[in-house]
Design a protein around this motif. Sequence first.
Motif, short mmCIF file in Angstrom:
data_model
loop_
_atom_site.label_atom_id
_atom_site.label_comp_id
_atom_site.label_asym_id
_atom_site.label_seq_id
_atom_site.Cartn_x
_atom_site.Cartn_y
_atom_site.Cartn_z
N ALA A 1 0.34 3.16 -13.13
CA ALA A 1 -0.54 2.40 -12.24
C ALA A 1 -1.72 1.85 -13.03
O ALA A 1 -2.23 2.52 -13.93
CB ALA A 1 -1.04 3.29 -11.11
N PRO A 2 -2.16 0.64 -12.72
CA PRO A 2 -3.35 0.10 -13.39
C PRO A 2 -4.60 0.85 -12.92
O PRO A 2 -4.66 1.33 -11.78
CB PRO A 2 -3.38 -1.36 -12.95
CG PRO A 2 -2.65 -1.38 -11.65
CD PRO A 2 -1.61 -0.30 -11.74
N PHE A 3 -5.57 0.97 -13.79
CA PHE A 3 -6.82 1.63 -13.44
C PHE A 3 -7.88 0.64 -12.97
O PHE A 3 -8.77 1.01 -12.22
CB PHE A 3 -7.36 2.41 -14.64
CG PHE A 3 -6.48 3.56 -15.03
CD1 PHE A 3 -6.39 4.68 -14.25
CD2 PHE A 3 -5.73 3.49 -16.20
CE1 PHE A 3 -5.57 5.74 -14.61
CE2 PHE A 3 -4.92 4.54 -16.57
CZ PHE A 3 -4.83 5.67 -15.78
N TYR A 4 -7.78 -0.60 -13.44
CA TYR A 4 -8.78 -1.62 -13.13
C TYR A 4 -8.09 -2.94 -12.79
O TYR A 4 -7.03 -3.24 -13.32
CB TYR A 4 -9.71 -1.87 -14.33
CG TYR A 4 -10.39 -0.64 -14.82
CD1 TYR A 4 -11.52 -0.14 -14.19
CD2 TYR A 4 -9.90 0.04 -15.93
CE1 TYR A 4 -12.15 1.00 -14.64
CE2 TYR A 4 -10.53 1.18 -16.39
CZ TYR A 4 -11.65 1.66 -15.74
OH TYR A 4 -12.27 2.79 -16.17
N CYS A 5 -8.74 -3.73 -11.95
CA CYS A 5 -8.25 -5.07 -11.65
C CYS A 5 -8.42 -5.93 -12.90
O CYS A 5 -9.49 -5.94 -13.51
CB CYS A 5 -9.05 -5.66 -10.48
SG CYS A 5 -8.68 -7.40 -10.16
N PRO A 6 -7.39 -6.70 -13.30
CA PRO A 6 -7.51 -7.55 -14.49
C PRO A 6 -8.44 -8.75 -14.27
O PRO A 6 -8.81 -9.42 -15.22
CB PRO A 6 -6.08 -8.00 -14.76
CG PRO A 6 -5.38 -7.88 -13.45
CD PRO A 6 -6.05 -6.76 -12.72
N TYR A 7 -8.83 -9.03 -13.04
CA TYR A 7 -9.69 -10.17 -12.74
C TYR A 7 -11.15 -9.78 -12.62
O TYR A 7 -12.02 -10.43 -13.19
CB TYR A 7 -9.21 -10.88 -11.47
CG TYR A 7 -7.83 -11.45 -11.63
CD1 TYR A 7 -7.62 -12.63 -12.32
CD2 TYR A 7 -6.72 -10.77 -11.14
CE1 TYR A 7 -6.36 -13.15 -12.50
CE2 TYR A 7 -5.44 -11.28 -11.31
CZ TYR A 7 -5.27 -12.46 -11.99
OH TYR A 7 -4.01 -12.97 -12.17
N CYS A 8 -11.44 -8.74 -11.84
CA CYS A 8 -12.84 -8.39 -11.61
C CYS A 8 -13.25 -7.05 -12.22
O CYS A 8 -14.43 -6.74 -12.30
CB CYS A 8 -13.15 -8.39 -10.11
SG CYS A 8 -12.40 -7.03 -9.19
N GLY A 9 -12.28 -6.23 -12.62
CA GLY A 9 -12.59 -4.95 -13.25
C GLY A 9 -12.84 -3.82 -12.27
O GLY A 9 -13.12 -2.71 -12.69
#
Length: 61
Positions: A6-14
């Motif tokens: 799972a990603p930990f952060y949004c790639p757009y806003c963090g």
Amino acid sequence: MSGRAAPFYCPYCGDEDLRPSEEGHGSWECGACNRAFRLSFLGLLAKGLRHDTREGGPETP
């Protein structure tokens, strides 16, 4: 080890306000910036990464 990550952060806003999307495998929604995105694993590089032998040198492809 799990086959999924799972990603930990949004790639757009963090931001960390992520939830799985109903769009299918690898799809995620960010509650902070209201964007949806999909992540996928493409594969391993044939040669891998080689490091410069000089101290502090850049990586070479």
